[in-house]
Scaffold this motif. Structure first.
Motif, short mmCIF file in Angstrom:
data_model
loop_
_atom_site.label_atom_id
_atom_site.label_comp_id
_atom_site.label_asym_id
_atom_site.label_seq_id
_atom_site.Cartn_x
_atom_site.Cartn_y
_atom_site.Cartn_z
N CYS A 180 0.84 -1.20 0.00
CA CYS A 180 0.00 0.00 0.00
C CYS A 180 0.88 1.26 0.00
O CYS A 180 2.08 1.18 0.28
CB CYS A 180 -0.91 -0.03 1.22
SG CYS A 180 -2.13 -1.37 1.19
N PRO A 181 0.30 2.42 -0.31
CA PRO A 181 1.12 3.64 -0.46
C PRO A 181 2.01 3.99 0.73
O PRO A 181 3.15 4.42 0.54
CB PRO A 181 0.07 4.73 -0.70
CG PRO A 181 -1.05 4.00 -1.39
CD PRO A 181 -1.09 2.65 -0.72
N ALA A 182 1.52 3.81 1.96
CA ALA A 182 2.32 4.22 3.11
C ALA A 182 3.57 3.37 3.29
O ALA A 182 4.49 3.76 4.01
CB ALA A 182 1.48 4.16 4.39
N SER A 207 -5.97 6.03 4.00
CA SER A 207 -5.61 6.04 2.58
C SER A 207 -5.18 4.66 2.12
O SER A 207 -5.55 4.22 1.01
CB SER A 207 -4.48 7.06 2.32
OG SER A 207 -4.94 8.37 2.56
N ASP A 208 -4.41 3.96 2.94
CA ASP A 208 -4.03 2.59 2.61
C ASP A 208 -5.26 1.69 2.52
O ASP A 208 -5.36 0.83 1.63
CB ASP A 208 -3.09 2.02 3.68
CG ASP A 208 -1.63 2.38 3.47
OD1 ASP A 208 -1.33 3.07 2.48
OD2 ASP A 208 -0.80 1.97 4.30
N PHE A 209 -6.19 1.87 3.46
CA PHE A 209 -7.41 1.06 3.45
C PHE A 209 -8.19 1.26 2.15
O PHE A 209 -8.63 0.30 1.51
CB PHE A 209 -8.29 1.41 4.64
CG PHE A 209 -9.63 0.73 4.63
CD1 PHE A 209 -9.76 -0.58 5.06
CD2 PHE A 209 -10.75 1.40 4.16
CE1 PHE A 209 -10.99 -1.22 5.03
CE2 PHE A 209 -11.99 0.77 4.12
CZ PHE A 209 -12.10 -0.55 4.56
N ASP A 210 -8.36 2.51 1.75
CA ASP A 210 -9.10 2.80 0.52
C ASP A 210 -8.40 2.20 -0.70
O ASP A 210 -9.04 1.67 -1.61
CB ASP A 210 -9.26 4.31 0.34
CG ASP A 210 -10.18 4.94 1.39
OD1 ASP A 210 -10.99 4.20 2.00
OD2 ASP A 210 -10.09 6.17 1.61
N TYR A 211 -7.09 2.29 -0.69
CA TYR A 211 -6.29 1.71 -1.78
C TYR A 211 -6.50 0.19 -1.84
O TYR A 211 -6.77 -0.38 -2.92
CB TYR A 211 -4.82 2.04 -1.55
CG TYR A 211 -3.84 1.51 -2.56
CD1 TYR A 211 -3.51 2.27 -3.68
CD2 TYR A 211 -3.22 0.27 -2.41
CE1 TYR A 211 -2.60 1.81 -4.62
CE2 TYR A 211 -2.31 -0.20 -3.33
CZ TYR A 211 -2.00 0.57 -4.43
OH TYR A 211 -1.10 0.10 -5.36
N ALA A 212 -6.39 -0.46 -0.69
CA ALA A 212 -6.54 -1.91 -0.64
C ALA A 212 -7.95 -2.33 -1.05
O ALA A 212 -8.13 -3.30 -1.82
CB ALA A 212 -6.23 -2.42 0.77
N VAL A 220 -8.90 -4.87 -4.19
CA VAL A 220 -9.72 -6.07 -3.98
C VAL A 220 -10.90 -6.07 -4.94
O VAL A 220 -11.21 -7.10 -5.57
CB VAL A 220 -10.20 -6.15 -2.52
CG1 VAL A 220 -11.23 -7.27 -2.35
CG2 VAL A 220 -9.03 -6.38 -1.58
N ASP A 221 -11.55 -4.93 -5.08
CA ASP A 221 -12.70 -4.83 -5.98
C ASP A 221 -12.30 -4.98 -7.44
O ASP A 221 -12.94 -5.73 -8.20
CB ASP A 221 -13.41 -3.49 -5.78
CG ASP A 221 -14.15 -3.39 -4.46
OD1 ASP A 221 -14.38 -4.44 -3.83
OD2 ASP A 221 -14.49 -2.26 -4.05
#
Length: 219
Positions: free
Chosen positions: A124-126, A155-160, A164-165
């Motif tokens: 993820c980005p972080a 932000s990492d959560f949204d990226y992940a 997944v989607d």
């Protein structure tokens, strides 16, 4: 990495309780290969970037056998940097071991033996290494493989969630794992996000860091 036939650079081999993936809680032998070409901000094994000792495939298999455990995880560092790791995994499978591979996602997994369970880390980005991802790997995953996202913030959560989607990972793999960066993101906060957004992922905490001190090696 230069190496001669049949020889791997091994940082450590030890038995412990599996702390991650759907195999958490199981006794497991860890074969940690030395060296990694990523530098994730939150990496918890930077000591394996260098060092290690040269071991033949026979010596590695003999050391694994000494622990009398049928579950083996090949990890690192980044194990796929060493070409001989594919032959090692084939050998372990042939000798009746259940083999897991933990890999950072940036090295192609095309040649990983079919009987090996790949646990693929999507950065993820972080982490500082999201741009290193080898995206074709996600198309190579089988129904027995697992995908892990280490999440530091929203932000990492949204990226992940978006990955997944986009790749339909929950339908195509055995598990999608969302793991909070230990000591940075509260697991309860990550749980709230997963529930609120109806993400088809498992919340994963690193069990070994709760059983032992997070700084403890060889566990």
């Amino acid at each position: 990495m230069s190496e001669y036939a049949g020889v791997l650079t091994i940082y450590e081999i030890y038995a412990s309780v599996q702390g991650e993936s759907t195999h958490v809680g199981r006794s497991c032998v860890f074969v940690r290969l030395a060296a990694c070409n990523l530098r994730c901000v939150w990496c918890d094994t930077p000591y394996a970037f260098t060092g290690g000792r040269k071991m033949s495939q026979d010596d590695v298999v003999a050391e694994v056998a000494r622990h009398q455990c049928r579950l083996v995880e090949v990890t690192g560092g980044e194990p796929l940097l060493q070409h001989g790791v594919h032959d090692l995994m084939e050998r372990l499978v042939a000798e009746g071991y259940e083999v897991l591979l933990e890999t950072g996602g940036h090295m192609p997994i095309d040649d990983v033996p079919d009987d090996v369970v790949t646990i693929l880390d999507v950065k993820c980005p972080a982490s500082g290494e999201a741009a290193s991802m080898h995206w074709p790997n996600l198309d190579q995953l089988s129904a027995r493989d697992e995908v892990k996202f280490v999440i530091q913030d929203r932000s990492d959560f949204d990226y992940a969630r978006d990955v997944v989607d986009r790749y339909h990972l929950s339908d195509r793999t055995a598990a999608v794992l969302f793991s909070p960066v230990h000591g940075v993101l509260d697991p309860a906060e990550l749980a709230r996000w997963i529930l609120a957004d109806h993400v088809p992922a498992r919340l994963q905490i690193q069990a070994h860091k709760y059983i032992w001190s997070p700084e403890t090696r060889g566990v």
